[in-house]
Design an enzyme around this catalytic site. Structure first.
Site, short mmCIF file in Angstrom:
data_model
loop_
_atom_site.label_atom_id
_atom_site.label_comp_id
_atom_site.label_asym_id
_atom_site.label_seq_id
_atom_site.Cartn_x
_atom_site.Cartn_y
_atom_site.Cartn_z
N LYS A 22 -7.27 -12.68 4.38
CA LYS A 22 -6.53 -11.64 5.20
C LYS A 22 -6.96 -10.46 4.89
CE LYS A 22 -2.30 -10.00 3.77
NZ LYS A 22 -2.32 -8.28 3.62
N ASN A 23 -7.42 -9.83 3.53
CA ASN A 23 -7.64 -8.28 3.54
C ASN A 23 -8.98 -8.19 3.81
OD1 ASN A 23 -5.11 -8.22 3.02
ND2 ASN A 23 -5.06 -8.00 0.54
N CYS A 116 6.56 0.61 2.74
CA CYS A 116 6.98 -0.35 2.80
C CYS A 116 7.84 -0.49 1.56
CB CYS A 116 5.93 -1.20 3.00
SG CYS A 116 4.87 -1.58 1.28
N ARG A 121 3.21 4.22 0.02
CA ARG A 121 2.02 4.01 0.91
C ARG A 121 1.22 5.27 1.45
NH1 ARG A 121 1.63 -1.70 1.02
NH2 ARG A 121 -0.39 -1.46 1.28
N ASP A 305 -1.95 -7.84 -6.51
CA ASP A 305 -1.47 -8.74 -5.35
C ASP A 305 -1.10 -10.23 -6.01
OD1 ASP A 305 -3.53 -7.61 -2.62
OD2 ASP A 305 -1.55 -6.82 -3.49
N ARG A 397 3.11 -13.38 6.80
CA ARG A 397 2.00 -12.52 7.02
C ARG A 397 0.72 -12.60 6.14
NH1 ARG A 397 3.85 -6.49 5.76
NH2 ARG A 397 1.73 -6.25 6.28
C1 EPZ Z 1 -4.85 -3.04 -0.05
O1 EPZ Z 1 -3.93 -2.13 0.36
C2 EPZ Z 1 -4.33 -4.29 0.29
N1 EPZ Z 1 -3.99 -4.53 1.70
C3 EPZ Z 1 -3.41 -4.67 -0.43
O2 EPZ Z 1 -2.81 -5.94 -0.35
C4 EPZ Z 1 -3.38 -4.61 -2.14
O3 EPZ Z 1 -2.16 -4.62 -2.67
C5 EPZ Z 1 -4.04 -3.17 -2.23
O4 EPZ Z 1 -5.26 -2.94 -1.43
C6 EPZ Z 1 -4.48 -2.83 -3.69
O5 EPZ Z 1 -5.50 -3.93 -3.92
C7 EPZ Z 1 -5.09 -4.89 2.58
O6 EPZ Z 1 -6.39 -4.81 2.05
C8 EPZ Z 1 -4.52 -5.02 4.15
P1 EPZ Z 1 -4.61 1.23 -1.94
P2 EPZ Z 1 -4.32 -0.63 0.72
O7 EPZ Z 1 -5.24 2.18 -0.78
O8 EPZ Z 1 -5.70 -0.19 1.07
C9 EPZ Z 1 -2.26 4.67 -3.19
C10 EPZ Z 1 -1.20 -7.70 0.10
O9 EPZ Z 1 -0.58 -8.20 -0.58
N2 EPZ Z 1 -2.68 5.49 -2.03
O10 EPZ Z 1 -5.89 0.82 -2.61
O11 EPZ Z 1 -3.19 0.21 1.00
C11 EPZ Z 1 -1.19 3.79 -2.78
O12 EPZ Z 1 -0.02 4.29 -2.49
C12 EPZ Z 1 -1.41 -6.18 0.23
O13 EPZ Z 1 -2.27 -8.64 0.56
C13 EPZ Z 1 -2.55 6.72 -2.00
O14 EPZ Z 1 -1.79 7.50 -2.86
O15 EPZ Z 1 -4.14 -0.13 -1.02
C14 EPZ Z 1 -1.24 2.78 -3.81
O16 EPZ Z 1 -0.16 3.07 -4.83
C15 EPZ Z 1 -0.38 -5.60 -0.37
N3 EPZ Z 1 -3.13 7.57 -0.95
C16 EPZ Z 1 -2.53 2.80 -4.55
O17 EPZ Z 1 -3.22 3.95 -3.97
C17 EPZ Z 1 -3.79 6.91 -0.25
O18 EPZ Z 1 -4.13 7.72 0.85
C18 EPZ Z 1 -3.44 1.52 -3.95
O19 EPZ Z 1 -3.75 1.71 -2.49
C19 EPZ Z 1 -4.06 5.61 -0.19
C20 EPZ Z 1 -3.57 4.72 -1.30
#
Ligand code: EPZ
Length: 418
Positions: A22-23, A116, A121, A305, A397
Site C-alpha cells: 500500500k505504502n 487521525c 500528523r 506499523d 484501507r
Molecule cells: C508513512 O506515513 C506511512 N504511510 C505510515 O503508515 C507509517 O506509519 C509512517 O510513514 C512511518 O513509517 C504511508 O506511507 C502512506 P512520516 P507518513 O511523515 O509519511 C511526524 C500505515 O499504517 N511528521 O514519516 O505520514 C509525524 O507526525 C500508515 O500504513 C511531522 O512532524 O509518516 C509522525 O509523528 C500509518 N511533520 C512522524 O513524523 C511532518 O511534516 C512520522 O511521520 C511529517 C511528519
C-alpha cells in the site's frame, strides 16, 4: 456497518501470497501526474486507499482504471490544481499530490489533511521542503496553497526528522526542478527506493535512494513507465505474527525477506522458527513464546506499523515485555481493546508494559485505526471463544482480502452485517 466474527483457537497452517505494498503503490500512483504519457502499475493491492487515490487522480484530470491488480493511467484533460477536502480527508497520503502538481502546474491547493487517531500528523516538514525548493506557501480557508511561479529550484533540504511522506513529496517534485536537490536525513524505507526506481524509469536522475542522503538532478520532462509494486512488508509482518500467536506454521510467499529482517530477528529471539528463501518466509511455532522488548524506529528499525501487532503477540508471551513507540504520539489506542480480551497491559506515556497471560478470551471490540485493527484480529484468532470486531472499514484501507487469506490458513473468520 460490517463486522468481523472470529471463533479463535485455530492454528494457522498452509501458505499465502502477500499483496503489493500500500505504502509503495500510493506514491507511485501520484507519480503518474509527472508525465502525460500512459503508465501501467502492476501488483497494486485492492484497498480503499488505492481507490481513494484513483478517485483523486481522476478528479485532477487523469483517467485511471484498475483491472484486477493492474492500474492503467492516461492523461485525459488539463490538470486541476485543487485537491478538495471531501477527497483529501479520506486519506492523509493525499498530501503527496502536492509535489507533482507544484512541479507540473507551478501551483497546488491541497486541503489540509487533518490528523487521525494515531496523531496530529502535521505537514511542516513537507512545507519546509517546498520552501527550500523556492515555493511560496499560504494556509487559508482550510487549504495549503503553494506557488512556484518560476518553477522549483535546486537546493539542499535538511530534514529535522526522516519523514517518509516528506521524502516522497520531495522526490515527486524535485525530479522536475531546475538544478540539483540534495535531501539530508532522508527516509530510508523500501517504499522510498521503489518510488525512486519508478522515477528513474521515467527518466529522472536520482542517486542515494534508500540511504539518508538522496541527490536529484532535475530534468525537463519525464516519460511513462511500467512497474510492479514491491510486496507489502507490513502485511507480511502481520501474517508472520498471526502464525506465531496461533502456534501455527505458514509459508508466506511473494515477500522480500530483507525488508523483514527486524521482524524475523525479533520473532526468532522469542523462540519462533524462521526460514527464508529468495522470496518466501517460513514461520513455525516450536515450543514456547518468550517476551521481547521492542522500540519502534525509522527503517531499518522496528516498524511503527507493526507495533500494535507485536503488542497482541506479547499478551501471550512468557514474561513481561516493554513496548516503546517513538514515531507517533498516540499509537496505543489498541491497548484498551486488547485489555477486553483479558490482556495485562499498563501504559505510561510512550511506553507500555505487557505481562504475558496464559490465555485470552474472545470479546466484542472496536477498531480505532488500521494497524490497531490488525492487532485485534490477531488477538481474536488466538483467543478462546467468539470475538466480534466492529468498525472494520479501517482494515479495508490496508489489508487486501484479509478474511480470505486467513480462511485459507484455517481461521474460523467471517464478515457479517450484524
Ligand atoms: C508513512 O506515513 C506511512 N504511510 C505510515 O503508515 C507509517 O506509519 C509512517 O510513514 C512511518 O513509517 C504511508 O506511507 C502512506 P512520516 P507518513 O511523515 O509519511 C511526524 C500505515 O499504517 N511528521 O514519516 O505520514 C509525524 O507526525 C500508515 O500504513 C511531522 O512532524 O509518516 C509522525 O509523528 C500509518 N511533520 C512522524 O513524523 C511532518 O511534516 C512520522 O511521520 C511529517 C511528519
Amino acid at each position: 456497518m460490517d463486522k468481523i466474527l472470529i471463533h479463535g483457537g485455530k492454528q494457522l497452517k498452509g501458505e499465502i501470497k502477500i499483496s503489493g505494498s500500500k505504502n509503495s503503490a500510493l506514491p507511485i500512483l501520484f507519480a503518474s501526474l509527472l508525465t502525460d504519457e500512459p503508465v501501467i502499475i502492476k501488483n497494486v493491492p485492492s484497498l480503499a486507499d488505492v481507490d481513494t487515490t484513483i478517485g483523486l487522480l481522476n478528479f485532477i484530470g487523469k483517467k485511471a482504471i484498475k483491472k484486477g491488480h493492474t492500474v492503467k493511467v492516461i492523461s485525459k484533460q488539463k490538470y486541476k490544481h485543487i485537491a478538495p477536502y471531501d477527497l483529501v480527508r479520506k486519506m492523509r497520503a493525499s498530501i503527496l499530490i502536492m509535489g507533482p502538481l507544484l512541479a507540473r502546474l507551478k501551483k497546488a491547493y491541497v486541503s489540509l489533511p487533518g490528523g487521525c487517531t494515531i496523531g496530529s500528523r502535521p505537514i511542516d516538514i513537507h512545507l519546509y521542503a517546498f520552501k527550500q525548493l523556492g515555493a511560496e506557501i499560504s494556509i487559508n480557508e482550510g487549504y495549503v496553497k503553494t506557488f512556484a511561479k518560476n518553477g522549483l529550484k535546486g537546493n539542499v533540504i535538511h530534514f529535522k526528522f526522516p519523514s517518509v511522506g516528506a521524502t516522497e513529496n520531495v522526490l515527486l517534485s524535485a525530479v522536475l526542478a531546475e538544478g540539483k536537490v540534495t535531501i539530508i536525513n532522508a527516509a530510508r524505507e523500501p517504499e522510498i527506493e521503489d518510488l525512486a526506481n519508478v522515477l528513474v524509469k521515467m527518466g529522472a536522475n536520482i542517486a542515494g535512494a534508500g540511504t539518508n542522503k538522496i541527490i536529484i538532478n532535475g530534468t525537463k520532462k519525464l516519460k511513462g513507465f511500467v512497474h510492479s509494486v514491491i510486496p507489502d512488508r507490513i502485511e507480511a509482518a502481520t501474517y508472520m505474527i498471526a502464525t506465531a500467536i496461533t502456534k501455527g506454521h505458514v509459508t508466506i510467499k511473494n515477500v522480500e525477506p530483507k525488508h523483514l529482517y527486524t521482524i524475523s530477528k525479533s520473532l526468532k529471539s522469542c523462540g519462533i522458527t524462521i526460514k527464508e528463501t529468495q522470496n518466501t518466509i517460513f514461520v513455525k511455532w516450536t515450543k514456547y513464546l518468550k517476551s521481547k522488548n521492542i522500540v519502534t524506529g525509522v527503517y531499518p528499525g522496528f516498524p511503527t506499523d507493526v507495533q500494535a501487532q507485536w503488542m497482541a503477540l506479547m499478551c501471550l508471551a512468557k514474561g513481561t515485555s516493554k513496548i516503546t513507540e517513538t514515531i507517533f504520539e498516540n499509537r496505543f489506542m489498541h491497548v484498551s481493546e486488547l485489555q477486553r480480551f483479558g490482556a495485562n497491559i499498563t501504559a505510561n506515556g510512550n511506553e507500555v508494559l505487557v505481562r504475558g497471560v496464559k490465555k485470552l478470551s474472545g470479546a466484542p471490540v472496536m477498531v480505532s485505526d488500521l494497524r490497531a485493527g490488525a492487532a485485534l484480529i490477531l488477538a481474536g484468532l488466538a483467543a478462546e471463544g467468539k470475538t466480534v470486531i466492529s468498525r472494520v472499514y479501517h482494515l479495508d484501507r490496508g489489508y487486501d482480502a484479509l478474511e480470505t487469506k486467513l480462511k485459507t490458513l484455517g481461521a474460523n473468520i467471517k464478515r457479517t452485517k450484524i
